[in-house]
Design a protein around this motif. Structure first.
Motif, short mmCIF file in Angstrom:
data_model
loop_
_atom_site.label_atom_id
_atom_site.label_comp_id
_atom_site.label_asym_id
_atom_site.label_seq_id
_atom_site.Cartn_x
_atom_site.Cartn_y
_atom_site.Cartn_z
N MET A 109 36.38 5.79 8.52
CA MET A 109 36.16 5.33 10.11
C MET A 109 36.98 4.91 10.25
SD MET A 109 37.11 8.30 12.21
CE MET A 109 37.06 8.14 13.66
N THR A 110 38.18 4.53 10.98
CA THR A 110 38.70 2.94 11.81
C THR A 110 38.04 2.08 12.49
OG1 THR A 110 40.11 2.81 9.61
CG2 THR A 110 40.61 1.30 11.72
N PHE A 147 35.58 -9.07 4.43
CA PHE A 147 37.68 -8.62 3.29
C PHE A 147 38.04 -10.35 3.22
CE2 PHE A 147 36.74 -4.42 5.27
CZ PHE A 147 37.51 -4.23 4.91
N LEU A 148 38.41 -10.67 2.21
CA LEU A 148 38.53 -11.38 1.91
C LEU A 148 40.49 -11.87 1.38
CD1 LEU A 148 38.09 -14.92 1.15
CD2 LEU A 148 37.43 -13.76 -1.01
N THR A 200 41.72 0.16 6.49
CA THR A 200 39.95 -0.19 6.52
C THR A 200 39.48 -0.01 7.37
OG1 THR A 200 40.73 -2.78 7.18
CG2 THR A 200 40.79 -1.72 4.96
N GLU A 201 38.59 -0.11 7.04
CA GLU A 201 37.24 0.28 8.49
C GLU A 201 37.98 -0.89 9.65
OE1 GLU A 201 34.53 -2.10 5.82
OE2 GLU A 201 36.46 -0.40 5.93
N ILE A 202 38.68 -2.27 9.35
CA ILE A 202 39.50 -3.18 9.81
C ILE A 202 40.46 -3.27 10.48
CG2 ILE A 202 37.13 -5.06 9.09
CD1 ILE A 202 38.99 -6.19 7.80
N GLY A 203 40.99 -1.58 9.58
CA GLY A 203 42.74 -1.54 10.01
C GLY A 203 42.87 -1.47 9.00
N ASN A 204 44.23 -1.41 9.33
CA ASN A 204 45.14 -1.04 8.33
C ASN A 204 46.31 -2.48 7.34
OD1 ASN A 204 44.99 1.57 8.31
ND2 ASN A 204 46.97 2.15 9.52
N LEU A 205 45.60 -2.93 6.84
CA LEU A 205 45.89 -4.20 6.15
C LEU A 205 47.40 -4.29 4.99
CD1 LEU A 205 41.97 -5.47 4.91
CD2 LEU A 205 44.03 -5.56 7.73
N GLY A 239 52.42 2.43 8.04
CA GLY A 239 51.42 2.15 8.72
C GLY A 239 50.23 0.30 9.33
N ALA A 240 50.81 -0.33 8.17
CA ALA A 240 50.29 -1.76 8.54
C ALA A 240 50.21 -2.37 10.12
CB ALA A 240 51.51 -2.93 7.36
#
Length: 352
Positions: A1-2, A105-106, A171-176, A197-198
């Motif tokens: 879940m984002t 996230f790196l 990802t859980e921190i957004g669409n990267l 979707g980025a």
């Protein structure tokens, strides 16, 4: 879940290290040593940012080719063998350990080998999750001096599909998504990623910083507001180990918000000062609101498809490095010759 909350992202402005003077074994050891070294730099920076800004660091973007610098005149097979990262290799394992221990996230950039294309390298942007897993691998599409997936297009699509060409990590921190270096100058790349979707573009670069507005600085702002997306752009703090003056490519790492505003920017030298909050909730609300400023929702891709297709003829086509159904390693002068041929065709077509 984002999640839709706010977190801190930081563009780490660090010195890239050229390995051209080292042997293969020394170069491999130097890469792993460098990866171990940045862990402390990121950890202390993240602690400061969380205390200063009140929001934990969840996204760290590293500069372009931080661990190897660029190949110069080294042949493609030699450079691939000397410093190319392999999927699942020790370099990615080490980066995964850093991301896992720091809980971030790196994102970064390197040169990568691929078993499907022996002796090749692709300049590759990666994103490693806090789990240690590589969740995104983007191969640079437009480069003056490096192979592109477009050069081996049919074989590349057969293996990776369009998702492998324009990947977006949900990802859980957004669409990267990732954009490499001067590719920020090409609106089509950012647009293609946004259409998938980025929400956050991780931009690894090595460029000339300046108090003047550079082409790349202008482009970072444009890519942000035209796609309603954040841009986290990490520049090198110079390149060591070469005869080039150290500070020739440094400064101006920045974070640009979805309105195209530079909300954080570094000066010169090694620094973490380009950090800012990433507010996914505000971005998503803007994307879902009918308004003149919603440039993403107002876009009509079908309008331009026919025009692009009709104009494609004189430009560089796919599979330029394929011979007899196999990828062929080009000589270094291939890239300049290919561009000269495109220019000649454009002149004949009356485009230029």
């Amino acid at each position: 879940m984002t999640e839709t909350g706010t977190y801190s992202a930081v563009a780490m402005q660090l010195t890239a290290r050229s390995l051209e003077r080292l042997g293969a074994e020394e170069a491999r050891a130097a890469i792993l040593d460098h990866i171990a070294e940045i862990e402390g730099q990121i950890r202390t920076s993240a602690i400061f940012i969380a205390g200063y800004a009140g929001k934990p660091v969840k996204l760290v973007v590293l500069p372009e080719y931080l661990f190897t610098s660029y190949p110069g005149r080294i042949s493609i097979p030699d450079f691939a063998a000397k410093v190319g990262f392999a999927a699942g290799g020790p370099e990615y394992e080490a980066l995964g350990g850093v991301a896992e221990r720091l809980g971030v996230f790196l994102a970064g950039n390197t040169y990568e080998t691929d078993e499907a294309f022996p002796d090749f390298y692709f300049q590759t942007c990666f994103i490693v999750a806090p789990s240690g897993e590589v969740v995104l691998r983007y191969r640079r599409l437009l480069s003056m001096f490096a192979p592109s997936p477009h050069d081996v297009w049919e074989a590349y699509l057969d293996k990776y599909g369009l998702e492998g060409v324009f990947p977006v990590a949900r990802t859980e921190i957004g669409n990267l998504a990732a954009i490499a270096s001067e590719e920020i100058l090409y609106p089509e790349i950012a647009r293609a990623l946004a259409l998938r979707g980025a929400e956050v573009f991780c931009h690894s670069s090595s460029e000339i910083g300046s108090p003047l507005a550079t082409n790349k600085d202008i482009a970072k702002q444009a890519r942000a507001f035209e796609n309603l997306a954040f841009v986290v752009s990490a520049n090198t703090a110079g390149i060591s180990g070469t005869a080039m003056p150290l500070s020739s490519a440094e400064g101006n790492s920045q974070v640009v918000d979805w309105k195209g505003r530079v909300v954080a920017q570094s000066g010169d030298g090694e620094t973490f000062t380009a950090f800012a909050p990433i507010d996914l909730g505000a971005l998503r609300e803007a994307r879902r609101t009918p308004a003149m400023t919603n440039t993403l929702a107002r876009q009509r891709p079908a309008l331009f498809a026919a025009a692009y297709e009709a104009a494609a003829g004189p430009f560089q086509g796919p599979d330029g490095m394929m011979e007899g159904g196999k990828a062929a390693i080009p000589e270094r002068d291939y890239f300049a010759r290919a561009q000269e041929e495109v220019i000649e065709r454009l002149m004949k077509a009356g485009v230029i």
